[in-house]
Design an enzyme around this catalytic site. Sequence first.
Site, mmCIF file in Angstrom:
data_model
loop_
_atom_site.group_PDB
_atom_site.id
_atom_site.type_symbol
_atom_site.label_atom_id
_atom_site.label_comp_id
_atom_site.label_asym_id
_atom_site.label_seq_id
_atom_site.Cartn_x
_atom_site.Cartn_y
_atom_site.Cartn_z
ATOM 1 N N LYS A 192 0.833 -1.193 0.000
ATOM 2 C CA LYS A 192 0.000 0.000 0.000
ATOM 3 C C LYS A 192 0.869 1.244 0.000
ATOM 4 O O LYS A 192 2.053 1.192 0.319
ATOM 5 C CB LYS A 192 -0.940 0.016 1.218
ATOM 6 C CG LYS A 192 -0.228 0.211 2.552
ATOM 7 C CD LYS A 192 -1.204 0.208 3.704
ATOM 8 C CE LYS A 192 -0.463 0.446 5.030
ATOM 9 N NZ LYS A 192 -1.367 0.389 6.174
ATOM 10 N N ARG A 194 0.778 5.237 1.488
ATOM 11 C CA ARG A 194 0.069 6.226 2.288
ATOM 12 C C ARG A 194 -0.074 7.522 1.493
ATOM 13 O O ARG A 194 0.839 7.936 0.789
ATOM 14 C CB ARG A 194 0.819 6.479 3.603
ATOM 15 C CG ARG A 194 -0.004 7.239 4.617
ATOM 16 C CD ARG A 194 0.517 7.044 6.021
ATOM 17 N NE ARG A 194 0.364 5.666 6.473
ATOM 18 C CZ ARG A 194 -0.759 5.156 6.919
ATOM 19 N NH1 ARG A 194 -1.853 5.888 6.956
ATOM 20 N NH2 ARG A 194 -0.819 3.903 7.321
ATOM 21 N N THR A 224 -7.078 4.890 13.127
ATOM 22 C CA THR A 224 -8.411 5.271 12.642
ATOM 23 C C THR A 224 -9.145 4.101 11.992
ATOM 24 O O THR A 224 -10.306 4.235 11.611
ATOM 25 C CB THR A 224 -8.308 6.407 11.617
ATOM 26 O OG1 THR A 224 -7.568 5.936 10.483
ATOM 27 C CG2 THR A 224 -7.606 7.621 12.217
#
Length: 312
Positions: A192, A194, A224
């Site tokens: 991934k 960011r 989160t």
Amino acid sequence: MDELKVFSGNAHPELACSVCDYLGISPGRIEVSQFSNENIFVKVLENVRSRDVFIIQPISSPVNNNLVELFIMLDAFWRASAGRITAVVPYYGYARTDKKDQPRVPITARLIADLITTSGANRVLTVDLHAGQIQGFFNVPVDELAALPLLAQHIRKKNLENIVVVATDIGISKRARDMAARLNAPLAIIEKRRVGNNDLSETLNIIGDVSGKIAVAVDDEIDTAGSLVNAVDALLEAGATEVYSCATHPIFSGKAIERIANSPVKEVIVAQTVPVPAHKKLDKITVLPIAPLLGEAIHRIHTGLSVGAMFE
């Protein structure tokens, strides 16, 4: 050093009491309060001269209050002539700012390490740092405990078949590999990227085969829950039959609980390194006690036994 003393600030007194129960001692008496002008006041209410003192204080929400509490407690014990002072920081806040990955930004994880040492800590005890290299930021000994065996044991008890352990990003792949070895399972990795500094992340690719398998996603913390939800969706889209999530630190900030509640994740398994309020304890969230791990480490540090032997 002739007597073990364990004290707590306001960050996680429940954990400190559980650690003291494990050790068979009473919590140390201390007053930690705020004046009306928000200045923090600390007073040690018993003799600690030449004692072996452990202060339990995760750097969790409210982060800056708890951090300053830790600094002031350390200074109070240093001025009270404690024999040795160990800062027990189950969750090391600011750990994600551990390098200059952009121009003109601080390395806050190093700054916090310097301030903890300057405040009077002779050593540090922590659990699953965001990056192991943070140990090198300190000029005092650091013992880093691993919650991985605890998380793996919980998964093993479920007797799940055909599982695959998934690292939620490349940075966590070593811990995920250790988890895979404990569960005798293959490893996959989510690649991934960011996006900016606003806790958003974009899932790009899954390296490895998850089709038809039960996925156990591994991370060091859930903040989160954006990365968690993205990982769960990507794994199910790639053919995983169910997804379990394992992480050490349950930060659960912002819309984390709402996102977990609406996510198809089967179970979220975390350790008790920071407090999890009652309104955040969903049925699908399991909080594993960390007090026995910390208590045993404190006992070993106090008596001069090997901490590393706990994980052999």
